[in-house]
Structure formats: structure tokens, C-alpha cells
Design a protein around this motif. Structure first.
Motif, PDB file in Angstrom:
ATOM      1  N   GLU A   1      50.891 -15.274 -29.362  1.00  0.00           N
ATOM      2  CA  GLU A   1      49.797 -15.202 -28.451  1.00  0.00           C
ATOM      3  C   GLU A   1      49.148 -13.752 -28.578  1.00  0.00           C
ATOM      4  O   GLU A   1      47.949 -13.562 -28.664  1.00  0.00           O
ATOM      5  CB  GLU A   1      50.160 -15.154 -26.838  1.00  0.00           C
ATOM      6  CG  GLU A   1      48.964 -15.248 -26.029  1.00  0.00           C
ATOM      7  CD  GLU A   1      49.420 -15.406 -24.509  1.00  0.00           C
ATOM      8  OE1 GLU A   1      48.426 -15.230 -23.554  1.00  0.00           O
ATOM      9  OE2 GLU A   1      50.541 -15.720 -24.186  1.00  0.00           O
ATOM     10  N   ASN A   2      49.918 -12.601 -28.545  1.00  0.00           N
ATOM     11  CA  ASN A   2      49.347 -11.249 -28.640  1.00  0.00           C
ATOM     12  C   ASN A   2      48.922 -11.025 -30.090  1.00  0.00           C
ATOM     13  O   ASN A   2      47.927 -10.521 -30.279  1.00  0.00           O
ATOM     14  CB  ASN A   2      50.571 -10.262 -28.359  1.00  0.00           C
ATOM     15  CG  ASN A   2      50.733 -10.134 -26.757  1.00  0.00           C
ATOM     16  OD1 ASN A   2      49.633 -10.627 -26.050  1.00  0.00           O
ATOM     17  ND2 ASN A   2      51.735  -9.363 -26.447  1.00  0.00           N
TER      18      ASN A   2
ATOM     19  N   MET B   1      47.566 -13.269 -32.229  1.00  0.00           N
ATOM     20  CA  MET B   1      46.255 -14.002 -32.169  1.00  0.00           C
ATOM     21  C   MET B   1      45.316 -13.332 -31.406  1.00  0.00           C
ATOM     22  O   MET B   1      43.847 -13.510 -31.734  1.00  0.00           O
ATOM     23  CB  MET B   1      46.387 -15.555 -31.418  1.00  0.00           C
ATOM     24  CG  MET B   1      47.453 -15.995 -32.361  1.00  0.00           C
ATOM     25  SD  MET B   1      46.904 -16.318 -34.330  1.00  0.00           S
ATOM     26  CE  MET B   1      45.280 -17.012 -33.997  1.00  0.00           C
ATOM     27  N   LYS B   2      45.302 -12.491 -30.380  1.00  0.00           N
ATOM     28  CA  LYS B   2      44.515 -11.544 -29.774  1.00  0.00           C
ATOM     29  C   LYS B   2      44.019 -10.201 -30.604  1.00  0.00           C
ATOM     30  O   LYS B   2      42.849  -9.708 -30.172  1.00  0.00           O
ATOM     31  CB  LYS B   2      45.154 -11.030 -28.439  1.00  0.00           C
ATOM     32  CG  LYS B   2      45.036 -12.150 -27.387  1.00  0.00           C
ATOM     33  CD  LYS B   2      45.813 -11.700 -26.199  1.00  0.00           C
ATOM     34  CE  LYS B   2      46.320 -12.423 -25.088  1.00  0.00           C
ATOM     35  NZ  LYS B   2      46.895 -11.917 -23.876  1.00  0.00           N
ATOM     36  N   THR B   3      44.789 -10.030 -31.512  1.00  0.00           N
ATOM     37  CA  THR B   3      44.495  -8.638 -32.422  1.00  0.00           C
ATOM     38  C   THR B   3      43.626  -8.977 -33.233  1.00  0.00           C
ATOM     39  O   THR B   3      43.442  -9.974 -33.930  1.00  0.00           O
ATOM     40  CB  THR B   3      45.824  -8.287 -32.940  1.00  0.00           C
ATOM     41  OG1 THR B   3      46.908  -8.111 -32.058  1.00  0.00           O
ATOM     42  CG2 THR B   3      45.647  -6.926 -33.719  1.00  0.00           C
ATOM     43  N   HIS B   4      42.279  -8.144 -33.630  1.00  0.00           N
ATOM     44  CA  HIS B   4      41.404  -8.058 -34.224  1.00  0.00           C
ATOM     45  C   HIS B   4      40.790  -6.718 -34.611  1.00  0.00           C
ATOM     46  O   HIS B   4      41.020  -5.741 -33.756  1.00  0.00           O
ATOM     47  CB  HIS B   4      40.263  -9.090 -33.770  1.00  0.00           C
ATOM     48  CG  HIS B   4      39.735  -8.325 -32.601  1.00  0.00           C
ATOM     49  ND1 HIS B   4      38.847  -7.467 -32.491  1.00  0.00           N
ATOM     50  CD2 HIS B   4      40.108  -8.834 -31.004  1.00  0.00           C
ATOM     51  CE1 HIS B   4      38.500  -7.309 -31.148  1.00  0.00           C
ATOM     52  NE2 HIS B   4      39.246  -8.076 -30.324  1.00  0.00           N
TER      53      HIS B   4
ATOM     54  N   MET C   1      39.397  -3.117 -32.247  1.00  0.00           N
ATOM     55  CA  MET C   1      39.980  -3.058 -30.997  1.00  0.00           C
ATOM     56  C   MET C   1      40.379  -1.408 -30.933  1.00  0.00           C
ATOM     57  O   MET C   1      40.568  -0.903 -31.794  1.00  0.00           O
ATOM     58  CB  MET C   1      41.364  -3.956 -31.035  1.00  0.00           C
ATOM     59  CG  MET C   1      41.303  -5.400 -30.980  1.00  0.00           C
ATOM     60  SD  MET C   1      42.933  -6.163 -30.930  1.00  0.00           S
ATOM     61  CE  MET C   1      43.422  -5.817 -29.100  1.00  0.00           C
TER      62      MET C   1
ATOM     63  N   LYS D   1      44.145  -0.733 -26.329  1.00  0.00           N
ATOM     64  CA  LYS D   1      44.453  -2.061 -26.495  1.00  0.00           C
ATOM     65  C   LYS D   1      45.654  -2.480 -27.059  1.00  0.00           C
ATOM     66  O   LYS D   1      46.464  -3.323 -26.668  1.00  0.00           O
ATOM     67  CB  LYS D   1      43.175  -3.156 -26.663  1.00  0.00           C
ATOM     68  CG  LYS D   1      43.348  -4.520 -26.500  1.00  0.00           C
ATOM     69  CD  LYS D   1      43.624  -4.846 -25.082  1.00  0.00           C
ATOM     70  CE  LYS D   1      43.597  -6.335 -24.804  1.00  0.00           C
ATOM     71  NZ  LYS D   1      43.880  -6.882 -23.562  1.00  0.00           N
TER      72      LYS D   1
ATOM     73  N   LEU E   1      49.213  -4.288 -25.727  1.00  0.00           N
ATOM     74  CA  LEU E   1      49.605  -5.418 -26.092  1.00  0.00           C
ATOM     75  C   LEU E   1      51.210  -5.215 -26.740  1.00  0.00           C
ATOM     76  O   LEU E   1      51.824  -6.066 -26.399  1.00  0.00           O
ATOM     77  CB  LEU E   1      48.793  -6.167 -27.417  1.00  0.00           C
ATOM     78  CG  LEU E   1      47.619  -6.695 -27.059  1.00  0.00           C
ATOM     79  CD1 LEU E   1      46.517  -7.055 -28.340  1.00  0.00           C
ATOM     80  CD2 LEU E   1      47.812  -7.913 -26.133  1.00  0.00           C
ATOM     81  N   TYR E   2      51.221  -4.167 -27.214  1.00  0.00           N
ATOM     82  CA  TYR E   2      52.421  -3.949 -28.235  1.00  0.00           C
ATOM     83  C   TYR E   2      53.430  -2.810 -27.400  1.00  0.00           C
ATOM     84  O   TYR E   2      54.522  -2.906 -28.117  1.00  0.00           O
ATOM     85  CB  TYR E   2      52.232  -3.893 -29.612  1.00  0.00           C
ATOM     86  CG  TYR E   2      51.486  -4.861 -30.198  1.00  0.00           C
ATOM     87  CD1 TYR E   2      52.116  -6.258 -30.438  1.00  0.00           C
ATOM     88  CD2 TYR E   2      50.276  -4.892 -30.658  1.00  0.00           C
ATOM     89  CE1 TYR E   2      51.395  -7.418 -30.740  1.00  0.00           C
ATOM     90  CE2 TYR E   2      49.361  -6.018 -31.224  1.00  0.00           C
ATOM     91  CZ  TYR E   2      50.081  -7.230 -31.315  1.00  0.00           C
ATOM     92  OH  TYR E   2      49.431  -8.197 -31.586  1.00  0.00           O
TER      93      TYR E   2
END
Length: 102
Positions: free
Chosen positions: A29-30, A32-35, A38, A42, A46-47
Motif C-alpha cells: 500500500e505505501n 503504491m502511494k510513492t511517486h 513527493m 511525505k 510513509l517509511y
């Protein structure tokens, strides 16, 4: 006699299973949010904090060299993630990243 062989086996098994891997925050999930584009804030949200940080200069043989900040998580021998940022301290923007989960 079998006990002598059991101890090295257990020790070897412990060493293999305790190798550095990515933090549990590297969920699908995390990821797939990464782009790109960013903020570094952020990424930390997330990490968590990176294991290591590097600052490098690219294009040093050009008229306009630029800097990169690289954040690393995990261990390159196993699971790892690398995030490449542009910008200045306090306003890093994600350029690209590599996440390798086994």
C-alpha cells in the motif's frame, strides 16, 4: 555427537534470519502511494527515517553541476530502498526511487 553439529546450524540460521531487511512500513500500500515529486516529509511519514543519507554532486564536468540527496533503507545485499531527491535541505523533492523487496 549430533549436538556439535546442531549449534553451528542454529547459529548460521540465526545469522541468515537476522539480516537487515526493509522496515515493516514498506507495505505494498505505501509503495503504491510513492511517486516522483513527493516531498521528503511525505517519504518520512510513509517509511520512517532512512538508514543512511548521502549527498552527491552530479554533472561535475558540466557548467551547471547539481546536487542529489540519496536516502537508503535496508541492506543492498538483501531488501533495500533508495530515494533520490533534488532541492535544498528542508525542501527535498523526490526525483526517482528504487524499492527491492524479496
Amino acid at each position: 555427537m549430533h549436538k556439535i553439529y546442531l549449534l553451528p546450524f542454529i547459529l548460521c540460521l540465526f545469522l541468515l534470519t537476522s539480516c537487515t531487511t526493509l522496515p515493516l512500513s514498506f507495505t505494498t500500500e505505501n509503495i503504491m502511494k510513492t511517486h516522483s515529486d513527493m516531498s521528503s516529509d511525505k517519504i518520512i511519514e510513509l517509511y520512517g527515517n532512512p538508514k543512511s543519507i548521502k549527498v552527491v554532486t552530479c554533472g561535475s564536468k558540466t557548467d551547471s553541476p547539481w546536487g542529489y540527496t540519496i536516502w537508503e533503507y535496508g541492506d543492498f545485499s538483501y531488501e533495500y530502498a533508495t530515494f533520490y531527491f533534488r532541492g535544498r535541505h528542508g525542501s527535498y523533492i523526490l526525483n526517482h526511487f528504487v524499492i527491492n523487496r524479496d
